[in-house]
Write a protein that holds these residues in place. Sequence first.
Motif, short mmCIF file in Angstrom:
data_model
loop_
_atom_site.label_atom_id
_atom_site.label_comp_id
_atom_site.label_asym_id
_atom_site.label_seq_id
_atom_site.Cartn_x
_atom_site.Cartn_y
_atom_site.Cartn_z
N VAL A 80 0.83 -1.20 0.00
CA VAL A 80 0.00 0.00 0.00
C VAL A 80 0.87 1.25 0.00
O VAL A 80 0.60 2.20 -0.74
CB VAL A 80 -0.97 -0.02 1.21
CG1 VAL A 80 -1.66 1.32 1.39
CG2 VAL A 80 -1.99 -1.13 1.05
N VAL A 81 1.93 1.26 0.80
CA VAL A 81 2.82 2.43 0.84
C VAL A 81 3.50 2.65 -0.51
O VAL A 81 3.54 3.77 -1.03
CB VAL A 81 3.86 2.28 1.98
CG1 VAL A 81 4.96 3.33 1.87
CG2 VAL A 81 3.18 2.36 3.33
N VAL A 82 4.02 1.60 -1.09
CA VAL A 82 4.71 1.73 -2.38
C VAL A 82 3.73 2.17 -3.47
O VAL A 82 4.06 3.02 -4.29
CB VAL A 82 5.41 0.40 -2.76
CG1 VAL A 82 5.88 0.42 -4.20
CG2 VAL A 82 6.58 0.16 -1.82
N TYR A 83 2.53 1.61 -3.47
CA TYR A 83 1.54 2.03 -4.46
C TYR A 83 1.18 3.50 -4.28
O TYR A 83 1.04 4.24 -5.25
CB TYR A 83 0.29 1.16 -4.39
CG TYR A 83 -0.71 1.50 -5.45
CD1 TYR A 83 -0.50 1.12 -6.77
CD2 TYR A 83 -1.85 2.25 -5.16
CE1 TYR A 83 -1.39 1.45 -7.76
CE2 TYR A 83 -2.74 2.59 -6.14
CZ TYR A 83 -2.51 2.19 -7.44
OH TYR A 83 -3.39 2.53 -8.42
N PHE A 84 1.02 3.93 -3.03
CA PHE A 84 0.72 5.34 -2.77
C PHE A 84 1.83 6.25 -3.28
O PHE A 84 1.59 7.25 -3.96
CB PHE A 84 0.51 5.57 -1.26
CG PHE A 84 0.42 7.02 -0.90
CD1 PHE A 84 -0.72 7.75 -1.16
CD2 PHE A 84 1.50 7.66 -0.30
CE1 PHE A 84 -0.80 9.09 -0.84
CE2 PHE A 84 1.43 9.00 0.03
CZ PHE A 84 0.27 9.72 -0.24
N LEU A 85 3.09 5.88 -2.96
CA LEU A 85 4.22 6.70 -3.43
C LEU A 85 4.31 6.72 -4.94
O LEU A 85 4.54 7.76 -5.55
CB LEU A 85 5.51 6.19 -2.81
CG LEU A 85 5.66 6.37 -1.30
CD1 LEU A 85 6.93 5.68 -0.82
CD2 LEU A 85 5.67 7.84 -0.94
N GLN A 86 4.11 5.57 -5.55
CA GLN A 86 4.19 5.49 -7.01
C GLN A 86 3.08 6.31 -7.67
O GLN A 86 3.31 6.99 -8.66
CB GLN A 86 4.13 4.02 -7.46
CG GLN A 86 4.25 3.80 -8.94
CD GLN A 86 2.91 3.74 -9.65
OE1 GLN A 86 1.91 3.39 -9.05
NE2 GLN A 86 2.92 4.07 -10.91
N SER A 87 1.87 6.23 -7.13
CA SER A 87 0.76 6.94 -7.75
C SER A 87 0.80 8.44 -7.45
O SER A 87 0.22 9.22 -8.18
CB SER A 87 -0.58 6.37 -7.27
OG SER A 87 -0.73 6.56 -5.88
N THR A 88 1.51 8.83 -6.40
CA THR A 88 1.58 10.25 -6.04
C THR A 88 2.68 10.97 -6.79
O THR A 88 2.48 12.07 -7.29
CB THR A 88 1.81 10.40 -4.53
OG1 THR A 88 0.75 9.74 -3.84
CG2 THR A 88 1.85 11.85 -4.12
N PHE A 89 3.85 10.36 -6.90
CA PHE A 89 5.01 11.07 -7.42
C PHE A 89 5.37 10.74 -8.87
O PHE A 89 6.24 11.38 -9.42
CB PHE A 89 6.23 10.78 -6.53
CG PHE A 89 6.05 11.30 -5.13
CD1 PHE A 89 5.90 12.64 -4.88
CD2 PHE A 89 6.03 10.43 -4.06
CE1 PHE A 89 5.72 13.14 -3.61
CE2 PHE A 89 5.86 10.91 -2.77
CZ PHE A 89 5.71 12.26 -2.55
N VAL A 90 4.71 9.79 -9.46
CA VAL A 90 5.06 9.45 -10.85
C VAL A 90 3.89 9.76 -11.75
O VAL A 90 2.77 9.66 -11.44
CB VAL A 90 5.45 7.96 -10.98
CG1 VAL A 90 5.71 7.60 -12.43
CG2 VAL A 90 6.69 7.70 -10.15
#
Length: 52
Positions: free
Chosen positions: A42-52
């Motif tokens: 969930v954390v990695v998906y959030f970071l990926q969807s927020t910053f990329v």
Amino acid sequence: MLNWIVLVVGLALIGLFWHFISPEERKKETHIVAGVFLVLGVVVYFLQSTFV
């Protein structure tokens, strides 16, 4: 929003399947690892969807 639901349900199903196939003496370890994978996913998906 549907992506989040699919992600969480998919990771939970993998953890559940892993619970059923793991030996009895390793159940606690599989619960810990499955929980960490769920949170990390969930954390990695959030970071990926927020910053990329």
